[in-house]
Design an enzyme around this catalytic site. Sequence first.
Site, mmCIF file in Angstrom:
data_model
loop_
_atom_site.group_PDB
_atom_site.id
_atom_site.type_symbol
_atom_site.label_atom_id
_atom_site.label_comp_id
_atom_site.label_asym_id
_atom_site.label_seq_id
_atom_site.Cartn_x
_atom_site.Cartn_y
_atom_site.Cartn_z
ATOM 1 N N THR A 555 3.187 -13.030 44.755
ATOM 2 C CA THR A 555 2.901 -11.694 44.684
ATOM 3 C C THR A 555 2.617 -11.083 43.148
ATOM 4 O OG1 THR A 555 5.130 -10.475 44.321
ATOM 5 C CG2 THR A 555 4.416 -11.227 46.449
ATOM 6 N N VAL A 609 -0.123 -18.701 33.637
ATOM 7 C CA VAL A 609 -1.139 -18.841 32.320
ATOM 8 C C VAL A 609 -2.450 -19.551 32.801
ATOM 9 C CG1 VAL A 609 -1.639 -19.957 30.183
ATOM 10 C CG2 VAL A 609 0.667 -19.223 30.751
ATOM 11 N N ASP A 678 -3.250 -8.593 31.137
ATOM 12 C CA ASP A 678 -2.923 -9.854 31.844
ATOM 13 C C ASP A 678 -3.003 -11.017 30.814
ATOM 14 O OD1 ASP A 678 -2.465 -11.363 34.472
ATOM 15 O OD2 ASP A 678 -4.400 -12.285 33.708
ATOM 16 N N LYS A 682 0.010 -13.727 29.251
ATOM 17 C CA LYS A 682 -0.305 -14.923 29.208
ATOM 18 C C LYS A 682 0.046 -15.832 27.712
ATOM 19 C CE LYS A 682 -3.554 -15.373 33.007
ATOM 20 N NZ LYS A 682 -4.943 -15.828 33.642
ATOM 21 N N GLY A 797 -8.847 -18.210 40.716
ATOM 22 C CA GLY A 797 -9.398 -18.705 42.310
ATOM 23 C C GLY A 797 -8.169 -18.866 43.119
#
Length: 815
Positions: A555, A609, A678, A682, A797
């Site tokens: 999630t 990452v 985001d 990372k 993806g």
Amino acid sequence: MNVLKFGGTSVANAQNINLVIDIISKASQKDNIAVVVSAFGNTTNMLLKTAELAAVKDEYYKSLLKEIENRHIQVVKDLIPVTEQSAIISHTKRLLNYLETLYEGCYLLRELTSKTLATIASFGELLSSFIISEVMASRQLNSVYKDSRELIITTESYETAQVLMKVTQENCRTFFKANDKQIVILPGFIAATEKGETTTLGRGGSDYTAAIIAAAVDAKELQIWTDVSGMYTANPRIVKQATPIPHISYQEAMELSHFGAKVIYPPTIQPVLHKEIPILVKNTFKPEQEGTRISKNPNGKQRAVKGISYIENISLLTLEGSGMIGIPGFSKRLFETLLAEQINIILITQASSEHSICIGINDKEASKAKIAIDETFAYEIASGKVDPILVEQQLAIIALVGENMKNHQGLSGKMFSMLGKNNVNIRAIAQGASEKNISAVINSEDAKKALNALHEEFFEEKVKQLNLFVTGVGNVGERFLAQLQQQQKYLREQLKLNIRVIGISNSRTMLFEEEGINLDKWKTLLSKGVKADLEKFREQVKSLNLRNSIFIDITASHEVSKIYGQYLQHNISVVTCNKIACASEYGNYQHLKQISQKYNAPFLFETNVGAGLPIIDTLKNLIASGDRIHKIQAVLSGSLNFVFNNFSNENTFHDVVLQAQKEGYTEPDPKIDLSGVDVARKILILARESGYILELDDIENNSFLPKETLETDTNEDFYTSLKTHEAHFQQIFKEANDKDCRLKYVATFEDGKAKVGLQHIPSDHPFYNLEGSDNIVLFFTDRYVAQPLLIKGAGAGAEVTASGIFADVIRIGKF
């Protein structure tokens, strides 16, 4: 001659009794047999419960008595032809009437003596043996009934009588020598004093009855017929992979039965051991199966560990104090105290310093034992030489058993290592000099996990079972489950991993199946699950307490990320693609890493990452091998790379972002990707994994989004703002295009500082030809100076993210 004993489940009802008579009939064609039967299943418990109710003037005892009567009369009606029922029912009722008078006496006197209790308990076997003998007579089998009280003579202990072997053996030899019938039916469990008063041989005493008779008549074989196919490598109700043990020695069988293997009553083995009469344990309901043969010299390959057993409801009593050291007599006084209270000791261990003695006893006797021991050592306690007895309850004893263990090194180490890996705390250890068993006292709640883990270690084909609990089964979660289902056979055959999904949850419902969820039907099953609840999901995972448990978070939820620590501290591994926890305050990140180590529960987040790219794993290996990170340059957002690779003056920025979201390259909230948050998370994670202390606020974020776009609250408003500011995005593209550069959102870490932002990448840069949604990371280190270590590939993806989660699960499987 052979002796056959049938337990309570074997004679529980008319259907089962028919199976028993078939077995008896076939056995009698080969040899004369003595058949010992128990009471109909659960009858003895009902008899004793009824007596307890009567003694406290609870009228409900009459209802239970009626239930006992109906049960036995019904068996007669089911098995005896109508024309022959009258006399048998009359005799059965006479026995029950006598039983009723005993209960009435208990009711009137409000007391229940051990003598009365033994007499009442005897009726289960008296009724079952009489009815079964009459059924056999009605079928013209060459049989006779014999009351065991006429053969087995005991002391006057009544409920746990000691057998007077000499007179008992003489009685048995005399009777069977004179007997001319092929089949003799005898009630188990019961005996009599020399005065003819009824006594019992203790729970499980029917086994003992059969063994006494077998030894007295020098039987060829003693057969114990029960509801399982022999003695198992572990309790098959708890360890589903347990298998029957074909051959086992007397000593091994005694050890297993002592430590809780309920297939055979512990004293059973003693009478036949000296005569070397083999015992065969068979399944009444599957008579064709081999069962277990117990003998002096078992055949077959000698495995070091023959079985794993355990006893529940154990209390550990510890007597300790500095005043014990070097002073003789403490052990003697302790054991004499327990003897006087008739308390059985199951396990003993003593420190070599003589500072403490630990004993394991049954939970229900712990309070009585503490009072008695504290009284015995009152003077030493008062003077501070000895502490008051320490009582720890709700424990279990788990034991490895094997006569050949003494010839194998390292078994104790393997046992304790496996328990340690599964966070099973050991309270005490005992191992005899003969090395036939290694025992450990553990918490009762850990018994199931410990049994399964040890069985996997010592008996299974080195196939490690992983138990998964997955929350979040949207796009990525669905792909993960599909990949797991597809690869299950490969994982088992090639990697020796048996991966089961035990729990699944989405935002609406959750589902648990302890034996594993059918991945062909998980969507349908989940739709019928119970209402989803994060806390209840965690509590269920904890209560199942399965070995090698892994919580998987697929999630982007803040709430889910907050409970990782609660899983880790219960030895439940965590695998997550959710970046929030690892990008939270450094103290929280470090805390999660620390409790992961403390409780031996891996915390893996490779997909934080680079989706499926092994970026974090590679970084960890560099650090572990002594390398140092000086600089990191990376394109870490597959979604932003997809957007800027597809954006041009021939389309709109809005349409490209919408396409990226539809194809699963962005977070559910695409602003998280496009704002740079985001990517900042990372690079923060990579910096922290490199050994640097950084917070998210320390990262310079040069956003390319207009302020109005950044301040939108909904996806709808966000996309509307993208349309409004299309000219702004076209200008960004034009500036890069005019310089013959491409737009890349780059993360950089150097000299302890990190930043993220959109950059113009010239054609000679490694990032220039980064296509699609690919990611790329350059590590500049002590070893990779002029030419950095480069990792490149698909970085977004559902499929590749799912594969990254899958890879973390495999890593845990290899720990």
